[in-house]
Design a protein around this motif. Sequence first.
Motif, short mmCIF file in Angstrom:
data_model
loop_
_atom_site.label_atom_id
_atom_site.label_comp_id
_atom_site.label_asym_id
_atom_site.label_seq_id
_atom_site.Cartn_x
_atom_site.Cartn_y
_atom_site.Cartn_z
N VAL A 297 -3.17 -50.42 7.66
CA VAL A 297 -1.72 -50.45 7.78
C VAL A 297 -1.08 -50.21 6.41
O VAL A 297 -1.44 -50.83 5.42
N GLY A 298 -0.14 -49.27 6.39
CA GLY A 298 0.58 -48.95 5.17
C GLY A 298 0.00 -47.81 4.36
O GLY A 298 0.60 -47.36 3.39
N ALA A 299 -1.18 -47.32 4.74
CA ALA A 299 -1.79 -46.21 3.99
C ALA A 299 -1.04 -44.91 4.21
O ALA A 299 -1.03 -44.04 3.36
N GLY A 300 -0.41 -44.76 5.37
CA GLY A 300 0.34 -43.55 5.67
C GLY A 300 -0.58 -42.38 6.00
O GLY A 300 -1.73 -42.56 6.42
N VAL A 301 -0.09 -41.18 5.77
CA VAL A 301 -0.86 -39.98 6.06
C VAL A 301 -1.97 -39.85 5.03
O VAL A 301 -1.71 -39.75 3.84
N VAL A 302 -3.22 -39.89 5.49
CA VAL A 302 -4.37 -39.81 4.57
C VAL A 302 -5.09 -38.48 4.68
O VAL A 302 -5.99 -38.20 3.89
N GLY A 303 -4.71 -37.66 5.65
CA GLY A 303 -5.34 -36.36 5.82
C GLY A 303 -5.02 -35.80 7.19
O GLY A 303 -4.19 -36.35 7.93
N PHE A 304 -5.70 -34.71 7.51
CA PHE A 304 -5.57 -34.14 8.84
C PHE A 304 -6.79 -33.27 9.12
O PHE A 304 -7.49 -32.84 8.21
N PHE A 305 -7.05 -33.07 10.41
CA PHE A 305 -8.09 -32.16 10.86
C PHE A 305 -7.43 -30.93 11.44
O PHE A 305 -6.41 -31.03 12.13
N VAL A 306 -8.00 -29.77 11.17
CA VAL A 306 -7.62 -28.54 11.85
C VAL A 306 -8.76 -28.24 12.80
O VAL A 306 -9.92 -28.17 12.38
N THR A 307 -8.44 -28.13 14.09
CA THR A 307 -9.47 -27.92 15.09
C THR A 307 -9.27 -26.59 15.81
O THR A 307 -8.14 -26.09 15.88
N ALA A 308 -10.35 -26.05 16.33
CA ALA A 308 -10.29 -24.83 17.14
C ALA A 308 -11.06 -25.11 18.42
O ALA A 308 -12.25 -25.44 18.39
N ASN A 309 -10.38 -24.97 19.54
CA ASN A 309 -10.96 -25.28 20.84
C ASN A 309 -11.02 -24.01 21.68
O ASN A 309 -10.01 -23.60 22.26
N LYS B 15 -9.74 -24.42 25.39
CA LYS B 15 -8.29 -24.40 25.56
C LYS B 15 -7.65 -23.17 24.93
O LYS B 15 -6.46 -22.93 25.10
N ARG B 16 -8.47 -22.44 24.16
CA ARG B 16 -8.02 -21.25 23.44
C ARG B 16 -6.85 -21.58 22.51
O ARG B 16 -5.83 -20.91 22.49
N ASP B 17 -7.04 -22.67 21.72
CA ASP B 17 -6.00 -23.04 20.78
C ASP B 17 -6.56 -23.58 19.47
O ASP B 17 -7.75 -23.88 19.36
N VAL B 18 -5.68 -23.65 18.52
CA VAL B 18 -5.95 -24.25 17.21
C VAL B 18 -4.90 -25.33 17.03
O VAL B 18 -3.73 -25.10 17.30
N GLU B 19 -5.32 -26.50 16.59
CA GLU B 19 -4.39 -27.62 16.45
C GLU B 19 -4.59 -28.35 15.13
O GLU B 19 -5.66 -28.26 14.52
N VAL B 20 -3.57 -29.08 14.74
CA VAL B 20 -3.63 -29.99 13.59
C VAL B 20 -3.55 -31.40 14.15
O VAL B 20 -2.70 -31.69 15.01
N LYS B 21 -4.44 -32.26 13.68
CA LYS B 21 -4.46 -33.66 14.11
C LYS B 21 -4.31 -34.52 12.87
O LYS B 21 -5.21 -34.58 12.03
N VAL B 22 -3.15 -35.17 12.74
CA VAL B 22 -2.79 -35.94 11.55
C VAL B 22 -3.49 -37.30 11.58
O VAL B 22 -3.57 -37.95 12.63
N LEU B 23 -3.97 -37.73 10.43
CA LEU B 23 -4.64 -39.02 10.28
C LEU B 23 -3.69 -39.98 9.56
O LEU B 23 -3.34 -39.75 8.41
N ILE B 24 -3.29 -41.03 10.25
CA ILE B 24 -2.39 -42.03 9.67
C ILE B 24 -3.13 -43.36 9.58
O ILE B 24 -3.78 -43.77 10.54
N ASP B 25 -3.01 -44.02 8.44
CA ASP B 25 -3.57 -45.37 8.24
C ASP B 25 -5.06 -45.45 8.56
O ASP B 25 -5.54 -46.48 9.03
N CYS B 26 -5.80 -44.39 8.31
CA CYS B 26 -7.24 -44.38 8.61
C CYS B 26 -8.06 -44.71 7.36
O CYS B 26 -7.77 -44.21 6.27
N THR B 27 -9.08 -45.53 7.55
CA THR B 27 -10.04 -45.81 6.50
C THR B 27 -11.06 -44.68 6.44
O THR B 27 -11.10 -43.83 7.35
N ALA B 28 -11.88 -44.67 5.42
CA ALA B 28 -12.92 -43.65 5.31
C ALA B 28 -13.87 -43.70 6.51
O ALA B 28 -14.25 -42.66 7.05
N ASP B 29 -14.23 -44.89 6.93
CA ASP B 29 -15.11 -45.04 8.09
C ASP B 29 -14.44 -44.52 9.37
O ASP B 29 -15.07 -43.84 10.18
#
Length: 172
Positions: A94-106, A109-123
């Motif tokens: 809690v409080g870490a905020g945006v720590v990164g994001f994943f860019v995925t290709a599926n 579904k024939r799409d590419v997406e961004v998945k934002v990581l909020i308040d995530c630990t390294a694990d």
Amino acid sequence: MSRQDNAYGPDRFASVASLVDVLDSAEIMSDTFRARLFGNLDELTTTSRLVVDRPAGSRHPRVPQAVYPVDYGYLEGTVAADGAGVDVFRGSAVGAGVVGFFVTANPGKRDVEVKVLIDCTADEIERVRRLLDDLLGIGGLLVRRNLETATGSDGPTAGEKLGAQTWQQRGR
């Protein structure tokens, strides 16, 4: 175009030192663009309501063996490439905020997406990576936030700079 007109020809650089200056400028620009991107993500996440439609421990609707390691949802009032809200994984730091994001290709579904990581630990980031790669088979390029601050026992404390280092889980 003649050699003299070519901005990248041998006449462009008077010395190795000037080439190094150009490369250093590119890195600085990259850091500037990265900072702007993460600043924009900060603004989106702080000005949008996070709707969690798949809480940690729930199963993926089409891949039942895939269990969400952290909360998963979207930012209300935003639009991603697929027309839905921007996807978000929210962890326990809690409080870490945006720590990164994943860019995925599926391909399914024939799409590419961004998945934002909020308040995530390294694990938690690693567990999300395994969900995307190993269980859902869509992979994901992880872009970590660097030169920023984060809080929580699994990341640097507020005020510490990450630089090019990756978070190392502390004490767990």
